[in-house]
Design a protein around this motif. Sequence first.
Motif: not given
Length: 309
Positions: A41-42, A51-53, A73-74, A101-102
């Motif tokens: 997380v940020l 980042g990685q999940y 990413e965000n 983007e999802g």
Amino acid sequence: MRYLETSLILSLILLATVTSNAQEITRKSTNNLNISEKYFVLKADKQTKHGQYLSYYSDYLFEDYIIEFGDYENNLKTGRWFSFYHRDPSNFLKAAGEYVEGNKEGAWSYYYMDDSVTLFTSFGTQKTTRIIKPKKASERYQFEISPEKYKMSSAGKYSENAKIGIWEYYSLSGKLMHVYDHTANKLLENNHKQPDSTMIFLGGLDRFYNYYRSAQHDTKLQKPIDITEPTQAIYEIGEDGNYKLVTGYGNKEFLEHADKIMRAVPQEWINQDGVAKMNVQITYTANYPKNEKKAPFYINLKFVEIRKK
């Protein structure tokens, strides 16, 4: 158009690169009902995935079964993602493809569950995956898979989460069943005619029942449903193209469970001759009175003439 070789090569890649912008993110872990998540997380808000999940299920023997693996990413999925049948002892690959983007974008491949698992081999010995934990907190998890037994169910392309262009659909035995153009909504090739019906499920009933089995695993009940009265749910394909409950009576929990399963099965029934003469009925019937030798409920598919208004 065959995606098998490409998708398997891509699925064998060990995602071992170090997460970028390490100074701006921090690793986070959660665990709920034996399902663990490892992700970044940020640092600025500690809620935005970046980042990685990795998520995985741990059974009572502490075997880990991958659920999903990819990058955010965000808070939006990005890049190559892999999903797996985590309730299947083999932990087979379920799907592999790209997100932008999802949204699902570009080439995607889907695979069947393992159909060879027995009780004797169901305690971690059938696993085709392995999670490799990082030595440093800033490094990525990795995974390995053994794809030699994998069987493709479908392959094609997405644009903004919608299937586009030509898709191929396969049976469990590997036979190319159907080729369908999702942009033109046209069946291009049909290698499995059903003379008793104008309705077909893309990929055949092997693919339908694979989604059904997978949904059964994913919606596995925390406690058994106590069926105390005759119970049944009948679905048809509605005018909007979605599954519609036309008859439902009896135990409320059972009806809710059947509904969860139906929402997980794609509505990919089409008219093989281009004329809507028949519809499909999908019937869930509970085991009542209870019989320990039978499954809690069973499912039937029946093709029926479309009613004239």
